[in-house]
Every structure is written in structure tokens, then in C-alpha cells.
Design a protein around this motif. Sequence first.
Motif, PDB file in Angstrom:
ATOM      1  N   UNK A  14       0.835  -1.189   0.000  1.00 24.45           N
ATOM      2  CA  UNK A  14       0.000   0.000   0.000  1.00 24.45           C
ATOM      3  C   UNK A  14       0.876   1.248   0.000  1.00 24.45           C
ATOM      4  N   UNK A  15       0.323   2.301  -0.520  1.00 28.22           N
ATOM      5  CA  UNK A  15       1.059   3.569  -0.552  1.00 28.22           C
ATOM      6  C   UNK A  15       1.627   3.888   0.820  1.00 28.22           C
ATOM      7  N   UNK A  16       2.874   4.353   0.810  1.00 31.22           N
ATOM      8  CA  UNK A  16       3.522   4.700   2.060  1.00 31.22           C
ATOM      9  C   UNK A  16       4.393   3.601   2.620  1.00 31.22           C
ATOM     10  N   UNK A  17       4.180   2.372   2.150  1.00 33.06           N
ATOM     11  CA  UNK A  17       5.008   1.263   2.632  1.00 33.06           C
ATOM     12  C   UNK A  17       6.425   1.387   2.084  1.00 33.06           C
ATOM     13  N   UNK A  18       7.355   0.695   2.741  1.00 36.68           N
ATOM     14  CA  UNK A  18       8.725   0.563   2.248  1.00 36.68           C
ATOM     15  C   UNK A  18       8.912  -0.851   1.723  1.00 36.68           C
ATOM     16  N   UNK A  19       9.541  -0.981   0.572  1.00 34.76           N
ATOM     17  CA  UNK A  19       9.770  -2.304  -0.008  1.00 34.76           C
ATOM     18  C   UNK A  19      11.255  -2.523  -0.262  1.00 34.76           C
ATOM     19  N   UNK A  20      11.642  -3.788  -0.200  1.00 38.26           N
ATOM     20  CA  UNK A  20      13.014  -4.187  -0.508  1.00 38.26           C
ATOM     21  C   UNK A  20      12.968  -5.293  -1.552  1.00 38.26           C
ATOM     22  N   UNK A  21      13.615  -5.052  -2.669  1.00 36.89           N
ATOM     23  CA  UNK A  21      13.691  -6.031  -3.752  1.00 36.89           C
ATOM     24  C   UNK A  21      15.100  -6.624  -3.764  1.00 36.89           C
ATOM     25  N   UNK A  22      15.162  -7.925  -4.004  1.00 40.74           N
ATOM     26  CA  UNK A  22      16.433  -8.632  -3.926  1.00 40.74           C
ATOM     27  C   UNK A  22      16.908  -9.124  -5.287  1.00 40.74           C
ATOM     28  N   UNK A  23      18.219  -9.146  -5.444  1.00 37.62           N
ATOM     29  CA  UNK A  23      18.812  -9.636  -6.679  1.00 37.62           C
ATOM     30  C   UNK A  23      20.102 -10.365  -6.339  1.00 37.62           C
ATOM     31  N   UNK A  24      20.187 -11.633  -6.702  1.00 36.67           N
ATOM     32  CA  UNK A  24      21.431 -12.366  -6.507  1.00 36.67           C
ATOM     33  C   UNK A  24      21.989 -12.759  -7.867  1.00 36.67           C
ATOM     34  N   UNK A  25      23.296 -12.916  -7.952  1.00 30.92           N
ATOM     35  CA  UNK A  25      23.888 -13.165  -9.258  1.00 30.92           C
ATOM     36  C   UNK A  25      25.045 -14.145  -9.161  1.00 30.92           C
ATOM     37  N   UNK A  26      25.237 -14.859 -10.252  1.00 33.97           N
ATOM     38  CA  UNK A  26      26.417 -15.702 -10.441  1.00 33.97           C
ATOM     39  C   UNK A  26      26.891 -15.427 -11.854  1.00 33.97           C
ATOM     40  N   UNK A  27      27.882 -14.584 -11.969  1.00 29.77           N
ATOM     41  CA  UNK A  27      28.346 -14.126 -13.288  1.00 29.77           C
ATOM     42  C   UNK A  27      29.860 -14.196 -13.339  1.00 29.77           C
ATOM     43  N   UNK A  28      30.358 -14.825 -14.367  1.00 32.71           N
ATOM     44  CA  UNK A  28      31.802 -14.916 -14.560  1.00 32.71           C
ATOM     45  C   UNK A  28      32.366 -13.529 -14.829  1.00 32.71           C
ATOM     46  N   UNK A  29      33.463 -13.207 -14.161  1.00 32.51           N
ATOM     47  CA  UNK A  29      34.107 -11.891 -14.366  1.00 32.51           C
ATOM     48  C   UNK A  29      33.116 -10.750 -14.165  1.00 32.51           C
ATOM     49  N   UNK A  30      32.394 -10.816 -13.057  1.00 27.40           N
ATOM     50  CA  UNK A  30      31.392  -9.794 -12.745  1.00 27.40           C
ATOM     51  C   UNK A  30      32.031  -8.417 -12.738  1.00 27.40           C
ATOM     52  N   UNK A  31      31.280  -7.455 -13.307  1.00 25.17           N
ATOM     53  CA  UNK A  31      31.802  -6.096 -13.327  1.00 25.17           C
ATOM     54  C   UNK A  31      30.865  -5.120 -12.621  1.00 25.17           C
ATOM     55  N   UNK A  32      29.559  -5.206 -12.935  1.00 23.46           N
ATOM     56  CA  UNK A  32      28.637  -4.247 -12.320  1.00 23.46           C
ATOM     57  C   UNK A  32      27.224  -4.809 -12.319  1.00 23.46           C
ATOM     58  N   UNK A  33      26.403  -4.198 -11.492  1.00 22.29           N
ATOM     59  CA  UNK A  33      25.013  -4.618 -11.320  1.00 22.29           C
ATOM     60  C   UNK A  33      24.134  -3.413 -11.608  1.00 22.29           C
ATOM     61  N   UNK A  34      23.131  -3.611 -12.434  1.00 19.27           N
ATOM     62  CA  UNK A  34      22.268  -2.500 -12.828  1.00 19.27           C
ATOM     63  C   UNK A  34      20.821  -2.783 -12.454  1.00 19.27           C
ATOM     64  N   UNK A  35      20.115  -1.722 -12.121  1.00 18.06           N
ATOM     65  CA  UNK A  35      18.674  -1.815 -11.863  1.00 18.06           C
ATOM     66  C   UNK A  35      17.932  -0.990 -12.896  1.00 18.06           C
ATOM     67  N   UNK A  36      16.826  -1.571 -13.394  1.00 21.80           N
ATOM     68  CA  UNK A  36      15.956  -0.896 -14.337  1.00 21.80           C
ATOM     69  C   UNK A  36      14.526  -0.960 -13.828  1.00 21.80           C
ATOM     70  N   UNK A  37      13.749   0.045 -14.220  1.00 19.99           N
ATOM     71  CA  UNK A  37      12.315   0.048 -13.950  1.00 19.99           C
ATOM     72  C   UNK A  37      11.612  -0.120 -15.288  1.00 19.99           C
ATOM     73  N   UNK A  38      10.703  -1.082 -15.373  1.00 11.79           N
ATOM     74  CA  UNK A  38      10.005  -1.328 -16.624  1.00 11.79           C
ATOM     75  C   UNK A  38       8.514  -1.103 -16.445  1.00 11.79           C
ATOM     76  N   UNK A  39       8.051  -0.025 -17.071  1.00  8.49           N
ATOM     77  CA  UNK A  39       6.617   0.247 -17.104  1.00  8.49           C
ATOM     78  C   UNK A  39       6.156   0.011 -18.536  1.00  8.49           C
ATOM     79  N   UNK A  40       5.075  -0.709 -18.687  1.00 10.80           N
ATOM     80  CA  UNK A  40       4.577  -1.049 -20.017  1.00 10.80           C
ATOM     81  C   UNK A  40       5.663  -1.806 -20.781  1.00 10.80           C
ATOM     82  N   UNK A  41       6.489  -1.146 -21.568  1.00  9.07           N
ATOM     83  CA  UNK A  41       7.438  -1.928 -22.351  1.00  9.07           C
ATOM     84  C   UNK A  41       8.908  -1.607 -22.111  1.00  9.07           C
TER      85      UNK A  41
END
Lengths: 112, 114
Positions: A14-41
Motif C-alpha cells: 500500500x502507498x507509504x510502505x517501504x519495499x526491498x527487492x532482492x537480486x542475486x547473481x552468479x556471473x563470470x568476471x562480474x563487473x557491475x550490477x544495474x537496476x531498471x524500472x520497466x513500465x509497459x514496455x
Amino acid sequence: EDKVVQSPLSLVVHEGDTVTLNCSYEVTNFRSLLWYKQEKKAPTFLFMLTSSGIEKKSGRLSSILDKKELFSILNITATQTGDSAVYLCAAKSSSNTGKLIFGQGTTLQVKP
Amino acid sequence: EAGVAQSPRYKIIEKRQSVAFWCNPISGHATLYWYQQILGQGPKLLIQFQNNGVVDDSQLPKDRFSAERLKGVDSTLKIQPAKLEDSAVYLCASSLVSLPYEQYFGPGTRLTVT
């Protein structure tokens, strides 16, 4: 095989709440982690994280990376209905220029 | 600044037909990406161009998918023949060579194969 896993897959708050989204990764030669927001397309870029423990902030959104434990979180405080979207995280490997490996996304619905 | 343009926005075809998608990247962006996003999944890179050369096409099903970027600007992605499992949103993105992580996405083309 490189992979990125997000949790939860969906979330309703509900509006006003705080949320935490999680992301775990296993990537060879990891360099960086990116977040995107996707609305519609089209995903829109939110953050790029390269160093552990340094929080990136933009308004009510913040994100941090833990390279030891191989995960990142995206926090959204005081959520608004306009925050409703799919949130994607993606890992970038240094072995391929620009190639992003996306997670399956977290669908966030913020109710009034 | 104009964004990444894609057309058509929607396409419905029958299996075994062919289809083509078009993308015009942001002016000055030398790197262009085509992604396939199946419902409920994150985007998967199909092919990456830098100017008119292919950088990565390791996940492109080459028996039915092809892409070109002849003049290093706009690009087309073709599927021939289409299968039911090709139903997805096809996203085009572009970036500067110096900032490959800042990819700007187009609105996508939603393909339905019946």
C-alpha cells in the motif's frame, strides 16, 4: 552458466510502505550490477553499482551491492502508485562489452 | 533528444510466416542491441552491434533469426519462419561505446505468433 535471480517475483503493498527487492547473481568476471524500472514496455535505467557497500540514492530509491555475498537490494521508501512497475536487475560481465544478463524481474503493485 | 524508435509496435502472424522489426537508435549511439523478452522473464540479448559489426550473437537462433545494421545506424531483425515460442516483446536498445551499461531502450514490438 551466468544467471541472475530476483525475489520476490511479485509484491503488493500500500502507498507509504517501504519495499526491498532482492537480486542475486552468479556471473563470470562480474563487473557491475544495474537496476531498471520497466513500465509497459521499455526499461529505464535506475542505478549502476560497481563497488561493494556504497549506497546509490535517487529520491526515494536506493540500492546497494554486496560483492562478497553476490547480491544487491533495491529499496523504495514511502511508495506511491507511480512506483508500480516491473523492476529488473542485470549483471554485466567484463568479458563481453555491454552484455547484460537480466533477472526475471519483480512485479511491484502499489495500491492506494 | 529523441529516443530509440521501433516499429511496428504490435504484430500478429501465423506460425511459419516471416516478420521483420525495425529499430532506429539514439543519434550518436554506436552500439545497438536486440533483446527478446518473453512474458514473465527478463530481456535476453539476441544480438549486439557496434557500428555495423556484430559484437555478440551467441544467443541468436541463427536458423530462423537474422539481423543487420548495414550502415551502422538503424537495424532490422527478421524471423523466418516464426514459431509459437517466438511470441515475445522484442526490445531494441542503444548506448554510447564509452558507456555500454547505460542502455536506452525503445518501446518494443509485441509479437504474437498464432
